[in-house]
Design a protein around this motif. Structure first.
Motif, mmCIF file in Angstrom:
data_model
loop_
_atom_site.group_PDB
_atom_site.id
_atom_site.type_symbol
_atom_site.label_atom_id
_atom_site.label_comp_id
_atom_site.label_asym_id
_atom_site.label_seq_id
_atom_site.Cartn_x
_atom_site.Cartn_y
_atom_site.Cartn_z
ATOM 1 N N VAL A 109 0.856 -1.189 0.000
ATOM 2 C CA VAL A 109 0.000 0.000 0.000
ATOM 3 C C VAL A 109 0.892 1.240 0.000
ATOM 4 O O VAL A 109 1.683 1.456 0.897
ATOM 5 N N GLY A 111 -0.432 4.439 -1.218
ATOM 6 C CA GLY A 111 -1.315 5.532 -1.635
ATOM 7 C C GLY A 111 -1.311 6.702 -0.672
ATOM 8 O O GLY A 111 -1.964 7.710 -0.918
ATOM 9 N N GLY A 112 -0.556 6.587 0.420
ATOM 10 C CA GLY A 112 -0.548 7.647 1.438
ATOM 11 C C GLY A 112 0.191 8.883 0.948
ATOM 12 O O GLY A 112 0.856 8.855 -0.094
ATOM 13 N N GLN A 113 0.076 9.950 1.706
ATOM 14 C CA GLN A 113 0.678 11.207 1.277
ATOM 15 C C GLN A 113 2.026 11.486 1.928
ATOM 16 O O GLN A 113 2.736 12.390 1.528
ATOM 17 N N THR A 115 2.959 12.856 4.635
ATOM 18 C CA THR A 115 3.166 14.256 5.032
ATOM 19 C C THR A 115 4.210 14.390 6.142
ATOM 20 O O THR A 115 4.984 15.349 6.148
ATOM 21 N N ARG A 116 4.256 13.406 7.044
ATOM 22 C CA ARG A 116 5.195 13.532 8.168
ATOM 23 C C ARG A 116 6.649 13.512 7.705
ATOM 24 O O ARG A 116 7.505 14.179 8.260
ATOM 25 N N GLN A 191 -6.209 3.914 -5.702
ATOM 26 C CA GLN A 191 -7.234 3.789 -4.660
ATOM 27 C C GLN A 191 -8.333 4.834 -4.810
ATOM 28 O O GLN A 191 -8.172 5.829 -5.508
ATOM 29 N N GLY A 217 -8.144 5.772 2.622
ATOM 30 C CA GLY A 217 -7.394 5.082 3.671
ATOM 31 C C GLY A 217 -6.843 3.745 3.197
ATOM 32 O O GLY A 217 -7.235 3.226 2.156
ATOM 33 N N VAL A 247 4.446 0.674 2.396
ATOM 34 C CA VAL A 247 5.562 1.126 1.570
ATOM 35 C C VAL A 247 6.724 1.675 2.394
ATOM 36 O O VAL A 247 7.848 1.766 1.902
ATOM 37 N N LYS A 403 8.771 7.082 8.844
ATOM 38 C CA LYS A 403 7.543 7.878 8.964
ATOM 39 C C LYS A 403 7.856 9.368 9.070
ATOM 40 O O LYS A 403 7.158 10.195 8.509
#
Ligand code: UTP
Length: 479
Positions: A109, A111-113, A115-116, A191, A217, A247, A403
């Motif tokens: 997965v 697809g997250g952004q 940001t952190r 997604q 999500g 990922v 992260k």
């Protein structure tokens, strides 16, 4: 001005859903902006939006019932922690057989952004290895290639992206010749997106022609697999086990034979790895039993007293941390991710600061949370699954995510954890190298994932290596 019936129909549907304001600037828009808005609006599942608003905005939904009857979830312990060595060997054999038969696919997965981390680009293109600075995608690709080579069978790799990072992700693979994999064995899945709403449940616009959409999500990955046709393709390919990982975690064994084996032998629809928490308040989900169902309770939901509860021997009672490593049964994904599925993953509400265009057409930058986004969490599949299995994994062999830009779970900690892992593998192969008390070696070197995908693989590869390299700064063990 466009007045096609489809526009009228759509406006009517939005009006009936109390969302007619989405088209309030229609007459001022250029033709291209009108068609952009029309395309986006027609892709929105208004029934889903209505249900989310009714449940999470107008209703009084709590994500969890009380925690009084919460129990720790049972899990299969590692042999070194009292688990049955014979059972682990049998599971490994079963998983290896499944890999040889081509029944297992990898699923990342991505697809997250991110940001952190604050990195400009898909997180999978972030460089992570200590010497050659291979990217996360390259590390996984090489582990997958090595596993395919080891078991003599192609392994298909499915990668979840989002509309925001899909093009850049696909381009990164193309530019790097698919990191040595066959192009037709790598599959990208985009997604779904869900509109963000204000605290009255009204869909937000980020400009006069743009509906604010956010990814649904990591839990959305299951329905994305179904909607994209990936599960149908898997069926045709004879794949029924899907090895899921995030990922951001280069330590993860992408296709762990013992894990796959326990999943298959347990006739499980969804299996998970736990790692013992590093400390009581570690920010991970907790595997628990609630009303006879296996669930993951986020650290942010579980009261601190529960997180810190101890057993008679001083150990933590709720010790099983979730690190987002799962194996799914393909038919189960079809069952919970299909359109009109009877059982579905729930959405969770997250209140966020979301810039928006107000009724006067002005862009407002809110000072505090003003909007709500909706996300599904993949671990919510657990209580829906038959025979869920949890096995223990050693943190050092499974989990060190990137992260944050600094501090915990950062590139630095991940880099050091990779070095510790390489040193441990060498030690298992009979080579001791100098290091500190935490196992961090003095030299900076690398074991290529193309050479060995896990410790057992490394030990056998190393035994057959002639000549063997001297371990020194900058050395890359790659056969
Ligand atoms: P995180 O919860 O760490 O979120 O995702 P993130 O978006 O990557 O990072 P932050 O919170 O913005 O810093 C855990 C995993 O789930 C994937 C991510 O790509 C990561 O592998 N994910 C998350 C998705 O694939 N889709 C989503 O909508 C959210």
């Amino acid at each position: 001005m466009t007045t096609s019936p489809s526009l009228n129909d759509l406006r009517l549907q939005f009006a009936q859903a109390g969302q007619e304001h989405v088209f309030r600037f229609w007459e001022e828009l250029s033709v291209s902006d009108q068609s952009k808005l029309l395309e986006r609006a027609s892709g929105i599942d208004l029934d889903e939006v209505n249900a989310l608003v009714a449940e999470h905005i107008q209703g009084d939904v709590q994500d969890h019932d009380g925690f009084d009857n919460l129990e720790p979830a049972p899990y299969i312990a590692l042999p070194e922690h009292g688990g049955d060595r014979v059972a682990w060997d049998a599971a490994t054999e079963c998983g290896e057989e499944a890999l040889r038969a081509g029944r297992v696919a990898a699923f990342t997965v991505a697809g997250g952004q991110g940001t952190r981390l604050g990195y400009d680009g898909p997180k999978g293109t972030f460089p992570v290895t200590p010497v050659t600075e291979k990217t996360l995608f390259q590390v996984f690709a090489e582990k997958i290639a090595r596993t395919a080579e080891r078991y003599g069978k192609a392994i298909h790799w499915y990668i979840l992206t989002s509309e925001i990072n899909n093009d850049a992700t696909v381009a990164a693979f193309a530019e790097n010749a698919y990191f040595g994999l066959q192009k037709d064995e790598v599959h990208f899945i985009v997604q779904g997106l869900v509109p963000a709403v204000d605290r009255e449940g009204k869909i937000l616009l980020s400009d006069k022609s743009t509906i604010t959409m956010t990814p649904d999500g990591h839990g959305g990955s299951l329905r994305a697999l179904v909607r994209s046709g990936a599960t149908a393709q898997m069926k045709a390919l004879g794949i029924d086990c899907i090895s899921y990982f995030q990922v951001d975690n280069p330590l993860v064994p992408c296709l762990d034979p013992a894990f796959v084996g326990f999943h298959l032998l347990g006739n499980s629809e969804c299996s998970s790895k736990m790692i013992p928490k590093a400390y009581a308040l570690e920010k991970v989900g907790h595997f628990c039993m609630q009303d006879g169902k296996m669930v993951v309770i986020e650290y942010s939901d579980l009261p601190a007293e529960k997180q810190q509860e101890t057993l008679a021997d001083g150990g933590l009672r709720f010790n099983a941390g979730s690190v987002a490593i799962h194996v799914f049964d393909r038919d189960f994904i079809d069952r919970v991710g299909g359109t009109g599925a009877e059982v579905k993953l729930p959405f969770h509400r997250a209140d966020k600061k979301i810039p928006f265009v107000n009724a006067a057409g002005e862009l407002i930058q809110p000072d505090g949370p003003n909007g709500v986004k909706f996300e599904m969490f993949v671990f919510d599949a657990l209580p829906l699954a038959a025979n869920p299995v949890i096995i223990e994994g050693a943190r050092a062999e499974n989990f060190s995510p990137v992260k944050n830009a600094e501090g915990v779970d950062s590139p630095k900690t991940c880099n050091e954890d990779q070095l510790r892992q390489f040193a441990t593998w060498l030690k298992a192969a009979g080579v001791e190298i100098a290091g500190d008390d935490s196992g961090l070696p003095e030299v900076c070197f690398e074991i290529s994932p193309r050479f060995a995908a896990d410790q057992a693989d490394f030990v056998s590869q190393w035994a057959g290596m002639d000549p063997k390299p001297e371990i020194a700064d900058g050395v890359i063990i790659m056969g």
